[in-house]
Design an enzyme around this catalytic site. Structure first.
Site: not given
Ligand code: DX5
Ligand code: ZN
Length: 221
Positions: A76, A145, A45, A74, A203, A16, A152, A43, A183-184, A150, A41
């Protein structure tokens, strides 16, 4: 062992870029590609569906020019139907929407597919997995998720594991060609819980590691 179970053991890794150096995205993408990543990936938002704001379709278009890997986008964002044409034109390979973000998810999924993009469906940690079961035959990807979307760098939620089991059972019993992505909070400590997963988004675990290859190799091992 069925074909799908066998496939579930070979994991794809999707770094990510939310945790990458935003001033050097081309360099970062090429570095994780050279280190063995499978997808990138991205993100997206909007500051409404989630409290954070990140990037939009123009940035995805620029990333597409430099990325040797498929872009796993992705979304959001509220009412993603307003933007899927833009993201498809920008070059998204996968476009994942949230079940909570639109009144008519199956229609949006079909629109994504009609634009030549692979659709995915995702759900927040608080959303009942049964709400997305009927959509599995329509998508290429289901994104679970394991943090509140929201940001990382949050802690992995073990309470989401039952969803993965339920999805795997549904996918197997109907022989659906749908990948399970998580993811997460994915890292070396949480990996042991993810044996049933096909695609790992990570990420901070990758981009905060001084050696991207070490981190990616670990996730794929
Ligand atoms: C959060 C994102 C993730 C995020 C994951 O809303 O969708 O993709 O970047 O980050 P890590 O791997 O640090 O939890
Ligand atoms: Zn994501």
């Amino acid at each position: 062992m069925s074909h799908l179970q066998a496939k579930a053991k070979v994991k794809l890794v999707a770094p990510s870029i939310l945790s990458a150096d935003f001033a050097n995205l081309e360099k970062e993408i090429k570095a994780v590609a050279a280190a063995g990543a499978d997808w990138i990936h991205v993100d997206v938002m909007d500051g409404h569906f989630v409290p954070n704001l990140t990037i939009g379709a123009p940035v995805v278009k620029s990333l597409k020019r430099v990325s040797p890997l498929p872009l796993d986008v992705h979304l959001m964002i509220e009412n993603p139907e307003r933007y899927i044409q833009d993201f498809a034109t920008a070059g998204a390979d996968y476009l994942t929407i949230h079940i909570e973000s639109t009144a008519n998810p199956s229609q949006v999924i079909q629109e994504i597919r009609s634009l030549g993009v692979k659709p995915g469906i995702s759900l927040r940690p608080g959303t009942d997995v049964e709400k997305i079961i009927h959509l599995l035959p329509l998508v290429d990807l289901v994104l679970v998720m394991t943090v509140e979307p929201g940001f990382g760098g949050q802690e992995f939620r073990l309470d989401q594991m039952a969803k993965i089991q339920r999805l795997r059972q549904e996918i197997e019993s109907h022989s659906l060609p749908c990948l399970i992505e998580v993811d997460g909070g994915v890292n070396e400590k949480t990996l042991p819980y993810l044996s049933q997963v096909d695609v790992l988004v990570a990420g901070s675990y990758i981009f905060k590691n001084s050696n991207y290859k070490t981190a990616i190799d670990f996730l794929k091992a």
